[in-house]
Design a protein around this motif. Structure first.
Motif: not given
Lengths: 529, 246
Positions: A55-73
Motif C-alpha cells: 500500500d505504502i512504500m518508503i524508499e531510501c535513496h542513500a546507497t547505505g540505506g536507512m539504519p535502524d529499520p526497527e526504530g523507523h517501524l
C-alpha cells in the motif's frame, strides 16, 4: 391510452424508424463491450499492480540505506497507529544479472531485492506469483526437487533433477575439453622450446583470472582464482548457492514458432546458477560479484516487474553488501513496505508519514502504490473516459437520425394528427404520442444493444478467435498483454447509465418533432394532402 | 331571427361569425357575419358552392378554428372562446364529426378507430377499467352501421362507403348531442352516397339525432328538414322544407 396504442402501431409499421435506431443499438452495444473490457483490464491491472506493490512504500535513496529499520517501524506505528496492519523491510539495489547459456554470457539489468518472504507476503502478493506450488504458500530460497511447472515446455525437469543433469553434462563436456587441451599442449610441447612453454603458461593463468562462468568450475588441474576456489568447495550435485528468484522475463524470451504458436524459451531455470553483480553499501562502493542458484521464477503478468525483478534473502544481501553496523550489529534496509488497514485513505497515511519524514531532512521517497503507477492508471482512466465520450457522441449522432426520421413521420402523419385533434385529442396528448414513440424506440434500440453487448462480452474470446481465423491477425496478443484471455467485467451501474443515456437521447431527439405535432393547426392538418 | 337569442330547441348556433384568411398581408374574407341555428332533432343542410365558406363555417362550429369575430353557442353556453381543454372535451364528447375524406387512422382496425374517441376522452386507467363496456359500445356502433363483420379490418382493406360508415360509427361512439357532417358523400359514387345519406336519415328518425350536413349538392339538401344556403360568406336564405312544415 391511444398514444400507447398508436406508438406501438407506429413501431410495428414504420421500419424506417427502426433503421434509425440501429445506430443507437450499435452505440449501446459498443459502449457496453468497451466498458466491460476496459474495466476488466483496469481491475486486473489494479489487482496486479496493487498485489505487487504494498500500500505504502518508503524508499531510501542513500546507497547505505536507512539504519535502524526497527526504530523507523516503531515511529511509523506511533504516527499512524492502527491504520498500519503489516510491514516488511527489504533492500533494493540495481544489479546486473549474468546468465551462462551454452557457453555465452547473457547480461540483464535487474533490480535485486533482498526480502523476508514471510513478512513480504503480508504486505503484498509475492508468493502467489511463484511457479512452485509449495512456494506459493510459503516461499523458500531452497531449491526444490521438482514440480515447478511440469506442464510448461522447457520447465518439466526444473529443480534438483535439472541441476544434476546439467552438472553431469557440463562435467562431461569439461572433461572432454580438458582432455583435448591436454593433448594439444602435449602436441605443442613436443614442438616448443622451454621458453615458449613458460610464456604460454603465464598467459593461460592470466586469462583464467577473468570471470569464468559455468556451473562446473571445480575442474582438477585447472588454474583457479581465489573466489572460484571458494565456490569450488561446494558440490553442485548436492549443494546450491544462495537461492535467487528471478522474474520470469529476465531469463526467458517469449516468441512464436513458425506456426504462430507462442512459446517460452528459458535461458535459466530453477536449478541453474546465475551471477549477480551489484554495488556494496560501503562508502567507497565496490562491485560485488556473487553466484546464486535459481530456486524459482516469478511471474506476475506485469512485464515491467517480470523483466526487472530478482529476489534473494534479505539477510544474505545485507551480509554481502555490508549493511550491518559492525558496532551495534543493526542492519540497514532501503525500503519499508506498509500494509494499511482496509478502508483507510492511503493518501492521509502517506501525508502523515511525509510530515514526519520531510524530504528536506530524510532522503526518503514515500509513495502509495497508486503514486507509483499513477501515470499508467490515469492513462487507462483517461482512455476509458474518452472512449465513453466518443461512443456517446455516436449515440448523439443517432439521435439526430431519430430527429430527422421523426420529422418525416410527423409530416407523414399530419392528417392523422388533425384527425386526432378533431376527435378531441389535446396538443399535449398528440405530442406525447411522439415522445412515447421516441422513448419506445430508445428502449427497443438500447435494449437490443444491451442484449447484443452482453452476448458479445460473454463470447468475446470466441469472437476474437473467429476474427483471428478470418483476418489472420491476432486480436489479443498474449506476448504483449500477458493475459491469456481478454478480461471483462460487467458493471450493472454502467449498464444502467448507458441505457438511461441512450433513452434520454432518443427522447430528446423526439422533443422537437413532438412540439411540432402539438402545435399543428387542426384545420390545416386535416386539409393536408 | 338573427338578433334573437337562441331558443331552447336550438342545439348549436352561430352569431355574427367572421373569418378571413391572410394571403400576402391581404385579408381575404371568407365569412362575413354568419348567423346560423341548428335545431334539436332536425337534419339541417348547409348548401353552397365551393368557396362559399361553408367548410370554414363548419370548422368554426366544431371549434377546430376560432372566428375573428362572433360567437358559437352550444346548448346555452359559448364554446368558441372556451379554454383549450373545454373545447377538446366539446369535440370529443358533445359533437361527432364526419369528414369528406373519412379521416380514419390507417394503423388501427375499424373497431379501434371507433374506440379512438373513447381512448382520447378517457384517461389510461379509466379506459382500462371500462374496457369491456367501451368495446361493447364500439361493437354496437359498428353493428349500427352494418360493419361488425369488418371490425378487425384496416381502413386500407375497406371501400370508401365502408370507411365512411366506420367514421359515422366513430362519431357516434361518445354519444354526442349532434353530428357535423362535412360533405359526407362528396367522395363517394351516387349509390354509396345514397346509402350513407339513408343511414344518417335513419339515425335522425330513430334516435332523434341532430345533424348538420354541409353539401354542395342541392338534391341532397332537398332531403333535409331545414336548408341554409350560403354564398360569398353570408347566409343567403333559410328555408324550412316541406317535410317539416307539413
Amino acid at each position: 391510452m391511444y398514444r400507447w396504442l398508436l406508438c406501438f402501431r407506429y413501431l410495428k409499421t414504420r421500419y424506417i424508424a427502426l433503421a434509425s435506431i440501429i445506430s443507437v443499438t450499435l452505440g449501446v452495444a459498443t459502449l457496453i463491450v468497451v466498458n466491460a473490457v476496459m474495466s476488466g483490464f483496469s481491475v486486473e491491472m489494479h489487482e496486479r499492480l496493487h498485489g505487487l506493490a504494498s500500500d505504502i512504500m518508503i524508499e531510501c535513496h542513500a546507497t547505505g540505506g536507512m539504519p535502524d529499520p526497527e526504530g523507523h517501524l516503531r515511529e511509523i506505528e506511533r504516527i499512524c497507529g492502527p491504520a498500519i496492519v503489516g510491514s516488511s523491510v527489504s533492500v533494493s539495489v540495481p544489479a546486473m544479472l549474468g546468465i551462462d547459456f551454452r557457453g555465452q554470457q547473457i547480461g540483464r539489468h535487474v533490480n535485486l531485492i533482498g526480502l523476508d518472504p514471510e513478512t513480504y507476503n503480508r504486505v503484498s502478493d509475492f508468493g502467489k506469483y511463484l511457479l512452485h506450488p509449495e512456494n506459493k504458500t510459503s516461499a523458500s530460497f531452497d531449491l526444490r526437487d521438482s514440480g515447478y511447472a511440469p506442464d510448461r515446455e522447457g520447465l518439466e525437469k526444473a529443480g534438483w533433477e535439472h541441476r544434476r543433469e546439467r552438472v553431469e553434462q557440463d562435467r562431461q563436456i569439461e572433461a572432454m575439453l580438458a582432455e583435448e587441451r591436454r593433448m594439444m599442449e602435449e602436441l605443442k610441447r613436443q614442438k616448443m622450446t622451454p621458453e615458449e612453454i613458460a610464456a604460454e603458461q603465464a598467459a593461460s593463468s592470466a586469462a583464467a583470472a577473468g570471470p569464468s562462468f559455468g556451473p562446473s568450475l571445480a575442474i582438477p588441474g585447472m588454474p583457479q582464482t581465489s573466489e572460484e576456489s571458494l565456490v569450488a568447495s561446494i558440490d553442485p550435485m548436492k549443494e546450491q548457492f544462495d537461492g535467487i528468484i528471478l522474474g520470469i522475463s529476465t531469463c526467458s524470451v517469449r516468441t512464436r514458432d513458425a506456426e504462430g504458436e507462442v512459446f517460452d524459451h528459458y535461458y535459466a531455470q530453477p536449478g541453474d546458477d546465475v551471477r549477480m553483480i551489484f554495488p556494496s553499501a560501503s562508502e567507497d562502493t565496490k562491485v560485488l560479484n556473487q553466484k546464486f542458484t535459481v530456486v524459482d521464477l516469478y511471474e506476475s503478468g506485469m512485464s515491467e516487474y517480470d523483466s526487472t525483478f530478482a529476489f534473494v534473502r534479505l539477510d544474505r544481501l545485507q551480509d554481502l553488501r555490508g549493511m550491518i553496523n559492525p558496532e551495534s550489529g543493526v542492519r540497514s534496509v532501503t525500503t519499508i513496505q506498509l500494509k494499511v488497514a482496509e478502508g483507510v485513505d492511503l493518501n492521509l497515511v502517506r501525508d502523515a508519514l511525509r510530515r514526519r519524514f520531510p524530504a528536506e531532512v530524510y532522503p526518503y521517497n514515500i509513495q502509495t502504490w497508486r503514486d507509483l503507477q499513477g501515470p499508467l492508471l490515469s492513462a487507462v482512466r483517461l482512455e476509458t473516459t474518452i472512449l465513453n465520450i466518443l461512443l456517446f457522441l455516436i449515440i448523439a449522432v443517432a439521435g439526430f437520425g431519430i430527429l430527422a426520421t421523426f420529422f418525416m413521420i410527423v409530416v407523414e402523419k399530419t392528417r392523422d394528427i388533425g384527425t386526432l385533434k378533431a376527435l378531441g385529442a389535446s396538443g399535449h396528448g398528440v405530442s406525447s404520442i411522439f415522445l412515447s414513440y421516441g422513448l419506445l424506440l430508445g428502449f427497443v434500440g438500447s435494449g437490443a444493444g444491451l442484449v447484443g453487448g452482453l452476448l458479445f462480452v460473454d463470447n468475446i474470446n470466441g469472437i476474437a478467435g473467429i476474427v483471428e481465423r478470418i483476418t489472420g491477425q491476432e486480436v489479443f496478443d498474449p506476448t504483449v498483454y500477458y493475459f491469456s484471455e481478454i478480461p471483462t467485467i460487467i458493471e450493472p451501474l454502467t449498464l444502467v447509465w448507458v441505457m438511461i443515456g441512450a433513452m434520454t437521447i432518443a427522447v430528446l431527439a423526439s422533443v422537437l418533432p413532438a412540439i411540432r405535432a402539438a402545435r399543428m393547426h387542426p384545420v390545416r392538418a386535416l386539409r393536408f394532402e | 331571427m338573427s338578433d334573437s337569442t337562441p331558443s331552447d330547441s336550438v342545439v348549436l348556433s352561430a352569431r355574427g361569425l367572421t373569418k378571413s384568411y391572410h394571403k400576402d398581408r391581404i385579408a381575404v374574407p371568407v365569412l362575413r357575419g354568419v348567423d346560423l341555428d341548428v335545431e334539436q332533432g332536425l337534419v339541417t343542410a348547409l348548401v353552397g358552392r365551393s368557396g362559399s365558406g361553408k367548410s370554414t363555417l363548419m370548422h368554426l362550429l366544431a371549434t377546430l378554428d376560432r372566428p375573428d369575430e362572433g360567437e358559437v353557442w352550444f346548448r346555452g353556453s359559448r364554446v368558441d372562446n372556451a379554454s383549450r381543454s373545454k373545447r377538446d372535451h366539446f369535440r370529443n364528447h358533445d359533437i361527432g364529426v364526419i369528414f369528406q375524406f373519412y379521416h380514419l387512422l390507417p394503423e388501427l382496425s375499424a373497431l379501434e378507430n371507433v374506440l379512438a374517441p373513447a381512448m382520447i376522452g378517457q384517461s389510461f386507467f379509466r379506459y382500462l377499467k371500462n374496457r369491456s363496456e367501451n368495446r361493447k359500445r364500439a361493437e354496437a356502433m359498428l353493428d349500427r352501421v352494418g360493419l361488425l363483420h369488418r371490425a378487425s379490418h384496416r381502413p386500407s382493406e375497406m371501400s370508401g362507403g365502408e370507411m365512411q360508415r366506420v367514421a359515422i360509427a366513430r362519431a357516434l361512439m361518445t354519444d354526442p348531442k349532434m353530428l357535423l357532417a362535412d360533405e359526407p358523400t362528396g367522395n363517394l359514387d351516387t349509390e354509396t352516397g345514397h346509402e350513407i345519406l339513408t343511414l344518417l336519415d335513419e339515425l335522425n328518425r330513430t334516435d332523434g339525432m341532430t345533424i348538420l350536413m354541409i353539401t354542395h349538392d342541392d338534391e341532397i339538401a332537398a332531403g333535409a328538414d331545414v336548408c341554409w344556403r350560403m354564398k360569398d360568406g353570408l347566409i343567403e336564405d333559410n328555408r324550412i322544407q316541406q317535410s317539416v312544415a307539413a
